[in-house]
Design an enzyme around this catalytic site. Structure first.
Site, PDB file in Angstrom:
ATOM      1  N   ILE A   1      34.629  38.408  42.736  1.00 38.81           N
ATOM      2  CA  ILE A   1      34.182  39.785  42.932  1.00 38.81           C
ATOM      3  C   ILE A   1      33.498  40.328  41.681  1.00 38.81           C
ATOM      4  O   ILE A   1      32.529  41.089  41.767  1.00 38.81           O
ATOM      5  CB  ILE A   1      35.365  40.686  43.340  1.00 38.81           C
ATOM      6  CG1 ILE A   1      35.971  40.189  44.658  1.00 38.81           C
ATOM      7  CG2 ILE A   1      34.906  42.134  43.496  1.00 38.81           C
ATOM      8  CD1 ILE A   1      37.276  40.881  45.039  1.00 38.81           C
TER       9      ILE A   1
ATOM     10  N   ASP B   1      33.797  37.555  30.495  1.00 42.08           N
ATOM     11  CA  ASP B   1      34.719  36.636  31.152  1.00 42.08           C
ATOM     12  C   ASP B   1      35.312  35.710  30.098  1.00 42.08           C
ATOM     13  O   ASP B   1      34.702  35.487  29.042  1.00 42.08           O
ATOM     14  CB  ASP B   1      34.009  35.818  32.230  1.00 42.08           C
ATOM     15  CG  ASP B   1      34.973  35.261  33.275  1.00 42.08           C
ATOM     16  OD1 ASP B   1      35.068  35.860  34.368  1.00 42.08           O
ATOM     17  OD2 ASP B   1      35.633  34.241  33.001  1.00 42.08           O
TER      18      ASP B   1
ATOM     19  N   ASP C   1      38.994  36.813  25.909  1.00 43.70           N
ATOM     20  CA  ASP C   1      40.240  36.897  26.655  1.00 43.70           C
ATOM     21  C   ASP C   1      40.717  38.341  26.574  1.00 43.70           C
ATOM     22  O   ASP C   1      41.055  38.832  25.491  1.00 43.70           O
ATOM     23  CB  ASP C   1      41.272  35.948  26.036  1.00 43.70           C
ATOM     24  CG  ASP C   1      42.630  35.996  26.730  1.00 43.70           C
ATOM     25  OD1 ASP C   1      42.844  36.871  27.602  1.00 43.70           O
ATOM     26  OD2 ASP C   1      43.487  35.170  26.382  1.00 43.70           O
TER      27      ASP C   1
ATOM     28  N   SER D   1      45.311  45.988  44.248  1.00 39.04           N
ATOM     29  CA  SER D   1      45.331  44.980  45.313  1.00 39.04           C
ATOM     30  C   SER D   1      46.171  45.509  46.457  1.00 39.04           C
ATOM     31  O   SER D   1      47.030  46.387  46.261  1.00 39.04           O
ATOM     32  CB  SER D   1      45.925  43.669  44.788  1.00 39.04           C
ATOM     33  OG  SER D   1      46.263  42.793  45.850  1.00 39.04           O
TER      34      SER D   1
ATOM     35  N   TYR E   1      52.326  39.383  40.239  1.00 39.09           N
ATOM     36  CA  TYR E   1      51.000  39.889  40.612  1.00 39.09           C
ATOM     37  C   TYR E   1      51.106  41.296  41.198  1.00 39.09           C
ATOM     38  O   TYR E   1      50.368  42.208  40.806  1.00 39.09           O
ATOM     39  CB  TYR E   1      50.366  38.930  41.612  1.00 39.09           C
ATOM     40  CG  TYR E   1      48.979  39.314  42.065  1.00 39.09           C
ATOM     41  CD1 TYR E   1      47.884  39.129  41.223  1.00 39.09           C
ATOM     42  CD2 TYR E   1      48.753  39.846  43.330  1.00 39.09           C
ATOM     43  CE1 TYR E   1      46.600  39.474  41.631  1.00 39.09           C
ATOM     44  CE2 TYR E   1      47.484  40.184  43.744  1.00 39.09           C
ATOM     45  CZ  TYR E   1      46.406  40.003  42.899  1.00 39.09           C
ATOM     46  OH  TYR E   1      45.142  40.345  43.316  1.00 39.09           O
TER      47      TYR E   1
ATOM     48  N   LYS F   1      49.573  44.844  39.689  1.00 40.08           N
ATOM     49  CA  LYS F   1      48.597  45.646  40.433  1.00 40.08           C
ATOM     50  C   LYS F   1      49.127  47.046  40.727  1.00 40.08           C
ATOM     51  O   LYS F   1      48.367  48.020  40.742  1.00 40.08           O
ATOM     52  CB  LYS F   1      48.215  44.927  41.724  1.00 40.08           C
ATOM     53  CG  LYS F   1      47.444  43.624  41.490  1.00 40.08           C
ATOM     54  CD  LYS F   1      46.164  43.856  40.700  1.00 40.08           C
ATOM     55  CE  LYS F   1      45.352  42.592  40.533  1.00 40.08           C
ATOM     56  NZ  LYS F   1      44.061  42.820  39.849  1.00 40.08           N
TER      57      LYS F   1
ATOM     58  N   ALA G   1      37.492  36.376  50.322  1.00 44.18           N
ATOM     59  CA  ALA G   1      37.369  34.983  49.889  1.00 44.18           C
ATOM     60  C   ALA G   1      36.748  34.953  48.505  1.00 44.18           C
ATOM     61  O   ALA G   1      35.542  35.118  48.339  1.00 44.18           O
ATOM     62  CB  ALA G   1      36.511  34.194  50.872  1.00 44.18           C
TER      63      ALA G   1
END
Length: 254
Positions: A18, A37, A65, A144, A157, A161, A191
């Site tokens: 994304i 990135d 990072d 998320s 995770y 989020k 995806a």
């Protein structure tokens, strides 16, 4: 549309998924993009796509990072100082690691939170002075569907989020009178590189995933579906949207 013709944008996680799609969309709308990135190879792919689109001249690559405070201050601080201005920050960088909660190591827990939550904080903190100086700064954070709905085996995770969601509300309130908007997107059923390799435990009980397929379309959507929403939220078309999150999941969790 050229909604970002006069704007400078920093996008993290720009080497894949994304984040990469967001870079392409914002370049297509005339923006000048600082693409960050941890993967230099991923950024090279992003640059090649920009070159094919004739937009490489408005793209700056940053390899860092985001969980490393010194790297954020050095690499990002240097890049935005050189740009002289920053109008939009898109915190797309993140990782997904799955495990039974009772088997989750402290190392895994800390790594996920370090990148997803602490990384979002570090980058945002570094960018806030210039975003506030812009007078119309926008922060788009990545939450998320895992933050609000039950996704088994994703404790670290989901926690990261959920933290991002709360963090977004806080800065939206704290800096609203200085012209800053802060919103979060909550993708699901997309995806991307992250969801293609979630590492679900081999003995996972998939009946715990009550619903995995979106209600519209023919399966998971591509990253561009999220990038288009980000472009709207970050532009003047989203001028009255702040302090909230927008779920982008094709109705998977409705």
């Amino acid at each position: 549309m050229n909604r970002f013709e006069d704007r400078i944008i920093l996008v993290t996680g720009a080497g894949s998924g994304i984040g990469q799609a967001t870079v392409e969309r914002l370049l297509a709308e005339g923006g000048q993009v600082l693409a960050l990135d941890v993967s230099g190879a991923g950024l090279q792919v992003t640059e090649e796509r920009a070159r094919k689109a004739g937009a490489a001249g408005r793209l700056t690559l940053i390899t860092a990072d985001i969980s490393d405070e010194a790297a954020v201050q050095d690499k990002i601080g240097g890049a935005i100082a050189k740009a002289g201005r920053l109008d939009v920050l898109v915190n797309a960088a993140g990782i997904l690691r799955s495990e039974h909660t009772h088997k989750t190591s402290l190392e895994l827990w800390n790594r996920v939170l370090a990148i997803n939550l602490t990384g979002t904080f570090l980058v945002t903190r570094e960018c806030l002075p210039l975003l506030l100086a812009s007078g119309r700064g926008v922060v788009v954070n990545f939450s998320s569907t895992s933050a609000s709905f039950a996704h088994p085996y994703m404790a670290a995770y989901a926690a990261s989020k959920g933290g991002i969601q709360s963090f977004t509300h806080t800065i939206a309130s704290e800096y609203a009178k200085q012209g800053l908007r802060a919103v979060a997107v909550a993708p699901g059923s997309i995806a991307s590189g992250m969801t293609n390799t979630p590492g679900i435990p081999a003995d996972a009980d998939f009946s715990l995933f009550a619903k995995m397929s979106p209600a519209i379309g023919e399966g998971f959507a591509n990253p561009g579906s999220v990038a288009g929403v980000i472009a709207m939220l970050a532009s003047d078309d989203g001028a009255f949207v702040t302090g909230t999150e927008l779920r982008i999941d094709g109705g998977t969790h409705m």
